[in-house]
Design a protein around this motif. Structure first.
Motif, PDB file in Angstrom:
ATOM      1  N   GLU A 193      -6.180  -1.044 -30.930  1.00  0.00           N
ATOM      2  CA  GLU A 193      -4.915  -0.551 -30.373  1.00  0.00           C
ATOM      3  C   GLU A 193      -4.189  -1.672 -29.640  1.00  0.00           C
TER       4      GLU A 193
ATOM      5  N   LEU B 270      -3.764  -4.597 -30.471  1.00  0.00           N
ATOM      6  CA  LEU B 270      -3.054  -5.547 -31.339  1.00  0.00           C
ATOM      7  C   LEU B 270      -1.815  -4.931 -31.984  1.00  0.00           C
ATOM      8  N   ILE B 271      -1.597  -3.646 -31.779  1.00  0.00           N
ATOM      9  CA  ILE B 271      -0.523  -2.992 -32.518  1.00  0.00           C
ATOM     10  C   ILE B 271       0.822  -3.175 -31.816  1.00  0.00           C
ATOM     11  N   ASN B 272       1.848  -3.358 -32.618  1.00  0.00           N
ATOM     12  CA  ASN B 272       3.212  -3.442 -32.087  1.00  0.00           C
ATOM     13  C   ASN B 272       3.949  -2.173 -32.516  1.00  0.00           C
ATOM     14  N   TRP B 273       4.148  -1.283 -31.576  1.00  0.00           N
ATOM     15  CA  TRP B 273       4.742   0.020 -31.896  1.00  0.00           C
ATOM     16  C   TRP B 273       6.223  -0.086 -32.247  1.00  0.00           C
ATOM     17  N   ASP B 274       6.852  -1.226 -31.916  1.00  0.00           N
ATOM     18  CA  ASP B 274       8.280  -1.384 -32.210  1.00  0.00           C
ATOM     19  C   ASP B 274       8.521  -1.866 -33.630  1.00  0.00           C
ATOM     20  N   SER B 275       7.458  -2.027 -34.384  1.00  0.00           N
ATOM     21  CA  SER B 275       7.574  -2.498 -35.756  1.00  0.00           C
ATOM     22  C   SER B 275       6.955  -1.437 -36.675  1.00  0.00           C
TER      23      SER B 275
ATOM     24  N   VAL C  26       4.434   0.588 -38.723  1.00  0.00           N
ATOM     25  CA  VAL C  26       2.992   0.720 -38.531  1.00  0.00           C
ATOM     26  C   VAL C  26       2.361   1.259 -39.827  1.00  0.00           C
TER      27      VAL C  26
ATOM     28  N   ASN D  45      -0.051  -5.323 -38.802  1.00  0.00           N
ATOM     29  CA  ASN D  45       0.310  -4.182 -37.944  1.00  0.00           C
ATOM     30  C   ASN D  45      -0.211  -2.846 -38.482  1.00  0.00           C
TER      31      ASN D  45
ATOM     32  N   ASN E 275       4.107   7.064 -30.042  1.00  0.00           N
ATOM     33  CA  ASN E 275       4.496   5.668 -29.798  1.00  0.00           C
ATOM     34  C   ASN E 275       5.292   4.987 -30.909  1.00  0.00           C
TER      35      ASN E 275
ATOM     36  N   GLU F  30       7.923   3.606 -33.086  1.00  0.00           N
ATOM     37  CA  GLU F  30       9.382   3.556 -32.949  1.00  0.00           C
ATOM     38  C   GLU F  30      10.066   3.256 -34.283  1.00  0.00           C
TER      39      GLU F  30
END
Ligand SMILES: [Zn+2]
Length: 317
Positions: A203, A205-210, A212, A226, A246, A248
């Motif tokens: 978790e 390492l994850i970028n929620w704005d990109s 998934v 991602n 989360n 986005e």
């Protein structure tokens, strides 16, 4: 006592919509309906969530089937309230003590397994060479080894295994998966004795704005940027909740070809939340998972597959 319970419920869920003091029935806007599903910040005015404080139960008439929004008041406060409210609730309902049993102690792990050795440092050791050659066969090179801190254990309980650590949002190890690199070992994967349904693998390492990607296993995870592995074919409630809350951008489902039906189920579930219209699916060629694609065709092969992700028409579901 009941006034106090009502007060706690209002602190937890906001103002009540309807309240019948004779039947002890009280209704609120359901936080799952308005927030998780519709994405509204405070209430939808529907009062779907009904609580009966005589029977100490709650249920949402709209989403209990799909989102498990039913059960004891204790569960309700635990999930949508906070620690103080839960404490107060326990104090005002001591006679319900049997329902307040402490949760089974959550098992956690204490760092990586004994003997964990990073694979980034070259070593003159048989195990090291076998681990590297196994990864090489799967086209996994140093870039990925470094990025995911992949290591191996030359001895100990995880001896003869490649170790994939999982990091939580604080950068602490919360899980790992051990893949045997000895082809004679019957147990391919060995994992620590913690409930994997409570783990969001990497978790941190994850970028929620990109965008998934949801994949099945760790080997899929490390070759898809991602991504979050389900560690199986079915998503855990924890992971489902986190993704809905989360994400986005888009959420792309990328399970193995033999799990296409599971993918469709997951698609429907996610697409009935506030993620509606942002869920996509990839159908892999028969017999493939994405790590096979990486093994044969490398990064570009994976990118080509990712580019085939698409939405499914509601009428075809
Ligand atoms: Zn609801």
């Amino acid at each position: 006592m009941s006034e106090l319970v009502v007060e706690i419920l209002e602190n937890c869920l906001g103002n009540s919509k309807k309240h019948n003091t004779n039947t002890c029935q009280i209704s609120f806007d359901c936080p799952v309906c308005y927030y998780e599903i519709k994405g509204l910040p405070d209430g939808d005015g529907k009062g779907n969530l009904e609580v009966n404080y005589n029977f100490n139960v709650f249920k949402c008439w709209a989403c209990s089937e799909t989102h498990e929004t039913h059960g004891t008041i204790y569960k309700l406060i635990k999930e949508y309230g906070n620690r103080d409210l839960l404490k107060k609730y326990k104090l005002v309902t001591p006679d319900l003590i049997q329902y307040h049993k402490p949760d089974v102690e959550k098992k956690t792990i204490d760092g990586l397994p004994d003997g964990f050795t990073p694979l980034t440092i070259e070593r003159e050791e048989k195990g090291y060479k076998s681990a590297i050659s196994y990864l090489k066969k799967r086209n996994i090179g140093l870039d990925i080894i470094e990025k995911y801190d992949i290591g191996y254990c030359p001895y100990g309980e995880y001896g003869g295994r490649i170790i994939f650590p999982s990091y939580d949002i604080y950068g602490d190890v919360n899980y790992y998966s051990g893949r045997s690199y000895d082809k004679f070992n019957k147990l391919k994967y060995k994992n620590p004795d913690v409930s994997k349904s409570e783990i969001i693998f990497n978790e941190g390492l994850i970028n929620w704005d990109s965008n998934v990607y949801l994949v099945e296993g760790v080997f899929d995870h490390i070759v898809v940027p991602n991504s979050l592995p389900l560690l199986g074919k079915v998503i855990s409630d924890d992971l489902f909740g986190k993704v809905v809350k989360n994400a986005e951008c888009k959420v792309i489902i990328l399970l193995d070809s033999d799990a296409y039906e599971d993918s469709i189920k997951l698609y429907k579930r996610l697409n009935s939340t506030k993620l509606m219209g942002r869920v996509l699916i990839v159908k892999l060629p028969n017999g493939y998972d994405i790590s096979d694609i990486y093994q044969r065709l490398g990064k570009n092969g994976v990118l080509n597959v990712l580019n085939t992700s698409k939405k499914i028409k509601e009428s075809l579901l």
